[in-house]
Structure formats: C-alpha cells, structure tokens
Design a protein around this motif. Structure first.
Motif, short mmCIF file in Angstrom:
data_model
loop_
_atom_site.label_atom_id
_atom_site.label_comp_id
_atom_site.label_asym_id
_atom_site.label_seq_id
_atom_site.Cartn_x
_atom_site.Cartn_y
_atom_site.Cartn_z
N GLN A 146 0.76 5.36 1.04
CA GLN A 146 0.01 6.37 1.72
C GLN A 146 0.69 7.77 1.54
O GLN A 146 1.90 8.01 2.11
CB GLN A 146 -0.06 5.83 3.24
CG GLN A 146 -1.12 6.48 3.85
CD GLN A 146 -1.32 6.10 5.42
OE1 GLN A 146 -0.44 5.41 5.94
NE2 GLN A 146 -2.52 6.51 5.96
N PHE A 189 0.11 -5.40 8.70
CA PHE A 189 0.97 -4.57 8.28
C PHE A 189 2.25 -4.51 8.68
O PHE A 189 2.30 -4.67 10.07
CB PHE A 189 0.28 -2.97 8.27
CG PHE A 189 -0.94 -2.70 7.42
CD1 PHE A 189 -2.20 -3.17 7.72
CD2 PHE A 189 -0.61 -2.27 6.16
CE1 PHE A 189 -3.14 -3.03 7.02
CE2 PHE A 189 -1.56 -1.87 5.31
CZ PHE A 189 -3.00 -2.37 5.53
N GLY A 190 3.37 -3.93 8.04
CA GLY A 190 4.48 -3.86 8.45
C GLY A 190 4.63 -2.23 9.07
O GLY A 190 3.58 -1.62 8.87
N THR A 191 5.73 -1.97 9.39
CA THR A 191 5.66 -0.50 10.23
C THR A 191 5.75 0.49 9.40
O THR A 191 5.86 1.54 9.70
CB THR A 191 6.78 -0.32 11.22
OG1 THR A 191 8.12 -0.94 10.57
CG2 THR A 191 6.60 -1.41 12.30
N PRO A 196 -4.66 4.39 3.17
CA PRO A 196 -3.70 3.62 2.22
C PRO A 196 -4.30 3.17 0.77
O PRO A 196 -5.39 2.88 1.07
CB PRO A 196 -3.28 2.44 3.18
CG PRO A 196 -3.55 2.76 4.51
CD PRO A 196 -4.64 3.79 4.45
N PHE A 247 3.67 0.67 2.78
CA PHE A 247 3.41 -0.33 3.79
C PHE A 247 3.23 -1.76 3.10
O PHE A 247 2.38 -1.90 2.06
CB PHE A 247 2.22 -0.25 4.59
CG PHE A 247 2.00 0.84 5.30
CD1 PHE A 247 1.57 2.11 5.10
CD2 PHE A 247 2.52 1.09 6.60
CE1 PHE A 247 1.69 3.40 5.73
CE2 PHE A 247 2.76 1.88 7.67
CZ PHE A 247 2.13 3.26 7.16
N LEU A 259 -5.73 -7.89 7.30
CA LEU A 259 -4.22 -7.60 7.22
C LEU A 259 -3.52 -7.18 8.17
O LEU A 259 -3.87 -6.51 9.10
CB LEU A 259 -4.26 -6.21 6.19
CG LEU A 259 -5.02 -6.69 4.48
CD1 LEU A 259 -5.21 -4.93 4.07
CD2 LEU A 259 -4.30 -7.32 3.63
N TYR A 289 0.90 -1.38 -0.02
CA TYR A 289 0.07 0.09 0.03
C TYR A 289 1.07 1.31 0.04
O TYR A 289 1.91 1.33 0.65
CB TYR A 289 -1.04 -0.10 1.13
CG TYR A 289 -2.14 -0.83 1.04
CD1 TYR A 289 -2.02 -2.28 1.43
CD2 TYR A 289 -3.35 -0.40 0.83
CE1 TYR A 289 -2.98 -3.13 1.39
CE2 TYR A 289 -4.52 -1.34 0.56
CZ TYR A 289 -4.35 -2.65 0.98
OH TYR A 289 -5.42 -3.47 0.72
#
Lengths: 113, 112
Positions: free
Chosen positions: A38, A103-105, A44, A89, A101, A36
């Motif tokens: 953003q 998500f990573g940071t 996102p 992300f 989902l 994604y």
C-alpha cells in the motif's frame, strides 16, 4: 483478539538489500495467505499469495516462505529498490469464514538509495 | 477492464450525521467486501456481499449497513457517526467468494 501478528513495525533497508517481514497466525483454519502493498493515499494492491500446500512461492523479486507447523509466513524482497518503499500488510483468510481477510498491522518499509 | 472505483474520495461529516459511500466492482466481479482502515492500522473487515446478499459480517455495530445492487456495485451506510469512525473505507471486489480480492483506492472519512 489479533489473529495475525506482523513484525517489524518499520524497516529501513539499503538499495539492493533484502527486506524481510514476518507474520504469525493463530487460526489453524486459515488457508490463504496474501501479501498486500500500500502506497500513501492508495488502496492495498495484491503482491503475492500462497496456500498451505506449498512452503515457498516466488514471483520476481518477491518470495513468500510458509511454515505450517510454526504457523508463520514471511515476505522476502530481494534486491530492494527505492520504489519498493511502501507499507506491507500480510493477511489470512479461510473458506469457512467466507474468505474475509484478517490483516496484520503493517510494516512500513523505507529503501534508501 | 476497469478496476474497483470508489466515491467520494474524501468526505467530512459531523458527529451524529449519516454517510453513504459507494463502490463499483471490477468488471465481472460479483462479490464486494468492505473494510475500515484506521490511521496506521491494517484494514478491518466490515461485511461482504455476494450476489446481492450479505455473506459474513465483522465486529461492527448495526449502524454500519450495506447494500449490493444487481450490477454488483455496492453501498456502505453509516448512521449516527462517531469520532472513531474517522478512517479510510476500502472496498474490494472478487470474482466469487473464494477468489482474490482487489481493492479500490478508498474513501477517507473525517468525522468532526
């Protein structure tokens, strides 16, 4: 417990260069890996996604590379443009968890003119 | 075809109050998921609604509750607000559970 680890935290690339963002996951049940984009003040937006039956997917300047054995996947942005400056992300989900989902940071990308 | 919309865009509340956030799903989408995004972090899954029933919940306390209406729009309710609830709350809709999720612009909540 962080199930999706993303690096780097921030990235500066010159216009026309290649931006590379990496993610690693732990849960082997994950079967869907989207990226994604953003922009500040926005939600996102889906950029590109891959499932583990392929090792690479390309859409325009964006490519996902997927390594199932290493449990890693990465986003490559070719010919990076200032308009690509945003936070990216990676995420992962599995059918068994209702496709929520994880998500990573995030990676803050800045493309310099 | 309209995208996912959320209201309000911004909100300021004080600790202990209650808040209701609203989401209109994209046309034709019957699944809505809610996420909390703290500043500088990735979104965290709160819960998902599929055809008016809760279909999965993340690691959030019971004071976070939701609802989905027959037209598939949704509400997120948070009771007894805490300072740490300050975040961007995102709604995402999809056409069935296993399909791609499309996010709205979010509601930024500030708890003082």
């Amino acid at each position: 417990q962080q199930q999706v680890k993303q690096s780097p935290q921030s990235l500066i690339v010159q216009k026309g260069g290649i931006s590379i963002i990496n993610c690693a996951y732990e849960n082997t049940a994950f079967d869907y890996f989207p990226w994604y984009q953003q922009f500040p003040g926005k939600g996102p937006a889906l950029l590109i996604a891959i499932r583990p039956d392929v090792s690479e997917k390309k859409e325009g300047r964006f490519t996902i590379s997927f390594n199932k054995s290493a449990k890693q996947f990465s986003l490559h942005i070719m010919d990076s443009q200032p308009g690509d400056s945003a936070t990216y992300f990676c995420a992962a989900s599995s059918a068994s968890s209702g496709d929520k989902l994880t998500f990573g940071t995030g990676t803050r990308l800045a493309v310099r003119p | 075809e309209t995208g996912v919309t959320q209201s309000p865009t911004h909100l300021i509340k004080t600790r202990g109050q209650q808040v209701t956030l609203r989401c209109s799903s994209q046309s034709g989408h019957n699944t809505v998921s809610w996420y909390q995004q703290a500043l500088g972090q990735g979104p965290q899954f709160i819960f998902q609604y599929y055809r008016e029933e809760e279909n999965g919940r993340g690691n959030f306390p019971p004071r976070f509750s939701g609802l989905q209406f027959p037209n598939y729009s949704s509400e997120l309710n948070v009771n007894a607000l805490e300072l740490d609830d300050s975040a961007l709350y995102l709604c995402a809709s999809s056409n069935n559970i296993k399909e791609t999720q499309y996010f709205g612009p979010g509601t930024r909540l500030l708890v003082l």
